[in-house]
Design a protein around this motif. Structure first.
Motif, short mmCIF file in Angstrom:
data_model
loop_
_atom_site.label_atom_id
_atom_site.label_comp_id
_atom_site.label_asym_id
_atom_site.label_seq_id
_atom_site.Cartn_x
_atom_site.Cartn_y
_atom_site.Cartn_z
N UNK A 1 0.85 -1.19 0.00
CA UNK A 1 0.00 0.00 0.00
C UNK A 1 0.89 1.23 0.00
N UNK A 2 0.37 2.34 -0.51
CA UNK A 2 1.14 3.58 -0.59
C UNK A 2 1.52 4.12 0.78
N UNK A 3 0.66 3.91 1.76
CA UNK A 3 0.94 4.30 3.15
C UNK A 3 0.53 3.12 4.04
N UNK A 4 1.48 2.66 4.84
CA UNK A 4 1.24 1.52 5.71
C UNK A 4 1.86 1.75 7.07
N UNK A 5 1.27 1.17 8.08
CA UNK A 5 1.87 1.11 9.40
C UNK A 5 2.35 -0.33 9.58
N UNK A 6 3.64 -0.49 9.83
CA UNK A 6 4.24 -1.82 9.90
C UNK A 6 5.03 -2.00 11.18
N UNK A 7 5.28 -3.24 11.53
CA UNK A 7 6.13 -3.56 12.67
C UNK A 7 7.56 -3.74 12.20
N UNK A 8 8.47 -3.84 13.15
CA UNK A 8 9.87 -4.10 12.82
C UNK A 8 10.02 -5.43 12.09
N UNK A 9 9.25 -6.42 12.50
CA UNK A 9 9.31 -7.72 11.82
C UNK A 9 8.87 -7.62 10.37
N UNK A 10 7.86 -6.81 10.09
CA UNK A 10 7.47 -6.57 8.70
C UNK A 10 8.65 -5.98 7.92
N UNK A 11 9.28 -4.96 8.50
CA UNK A 11 10.38 -4.29 7.81
C UNK A 11 11.55 -5.24 7.58
N UNK A 12 11.80 -6.12 8.52
CA UNK A 12 12.90 -7.08 8.35
C UNK A 12 12.67 -8.00 7.15
N UNK A 13 11.42 -8.22 6.78
CA UNK A 13 11.08 -9.10 5.66
C UNK A 13 10.89 -8.33 4.35
N UNK A 14 10.88 -7.02 4.42
CA UNK A 14 10.60 -6.19 3.23
C UNK A 14 11.74 -6.23 2.23
N UNK A 15 11.36 -6.02 0.99
CA UNK A 15 12.36 -5.83 -0.06
C UNK A 15 12.96 -4.44 0.11
N UNK A 16 13.60 -3.94 -0.86
CA UNK A 16 14.29 -2.65 -0.81
C UNK A 16 13.31 -1.49 -0.57
N UNK A 17 13.40 -0.87 0.59
CA UNK A 17 12.58 0.29 0.93
C UNK A 17 13.40 1.58 0.93
N UNK A 18 14.56 1.56 0.31
CA UNK A 18 15.46 2.72 0.37
C UNK A 18 14.84 3.98 -0.23
N UNK A 19 13.95 3.84 -1.19
CA UNK A 19 13.31 5.02 -1.80
C UNK A 19 12.07 5.46 -1.02
N UNK A 20 11.59 4.63 -0.11
CA UNK A 20 10.39 4.92 0.65
C UNK A 20 10.72 5.77 1.87
N UNK A 21 9.73 6.51 2.37
CA UNK A 21 9.89 7.26 3.61
C UNK A 21 9.48 6.33 4.75
N UNK A 22 10.41 6.04 5.62
CA UNK A 22 10.16 5.15 6.75
C UNK A 22 10.41 5.94 8.02
N UNK A 23 9.36 6.12 8.82
CA UNK A 23 9.45 6.92 10.04
C UNK A 23 9.00 6.10 11.24
N UNK A 24 9.82 6.12 12.28
CA UNK A 24 9.43 5.43 13.51
C UNK A 24 8.32 6.23 14.19
N UNK A 25 7.23 5.55 14.53
CA UNK A 25 6.08 6.20 15.15
C UNK A 25 6.10 5.97 16.65
N UNK A 26 6.36 4.76 17.05
CA UNK A 26 6.42 4.36 18.45
C UNK A 26 7.24 3.07 18.50
N UNK A 27 7.38 2.51 19.67
CA UNK A 27 8.15 1.28 19.80
C UNK A 27 7.60 0.21 18.85
N UNK A 28 8.44 -0.28 17.96
CA UNK A 28 8.10 -1.36 17.04
C UNK A 28 6.99 -1.03 16.04
#
Length: 113
Positions: A50-77
């Motif tokens: 999805x164009x905007x998603x809320x994900x956990x750290x475990x989701x991010x660990x499994x993600x493909x290349x997100x280097x072009x995406x904006x990834x911002x920590x919202x709260x713990x995990x």
């Protein structure tokens, strides 16, 4: 909508913003019967991009290349992940495109961005 995701982030395992229309159900993989029946997997797996998603750290660990995406920590995990260009994800041509899984373009969801 992003503000809602960040406000309720501690209580969410996964969340996404997806265009829909009042007279047509929002058809995407989140509506498939297996997703609601497997609540225990929500914090570990994502069923679609999805164009905007809320994900956990475990989701991010499994993600493909997100280097072009904006990834911002919202709260713990919890991380807010946004596509670099939201137009292809939210400039909906018509309701039928959403219903027929033609929006966003299938290749966009497959490659991200």
């Amino acid at each position: 909508m992003s503000k809602l995701l960040t406000t309720f982030a501690p209580a969410l395992d996964v969340a996404a913003i997806h265009p829909t229309f009042g007279h047509i159900a929002a058809w995407n993989r989140l509506n498939e019967p297996l997703w609601p029946m497997n609540r225990h997997l929500w914090s570990r797996y994502v069923v679609d991009a999805f164009g905007i998603q809320l994900l956990t750290t475990e989701h991010l660990d499994k993600a493909n290349d997100l280097s072009a995406w904006q990834v911002s920590k919202v709260t713990a995990d919890r991380w807010l992940v946004r596509a670099p260009d939201l137009s292809p994800w939210f400039d909906v041509p018509d309701a039928l495109s959403v219903r027929r899984h033609q929006f966003p373009a299938p290749d966009r969801a497959d490659r991200g961005g």
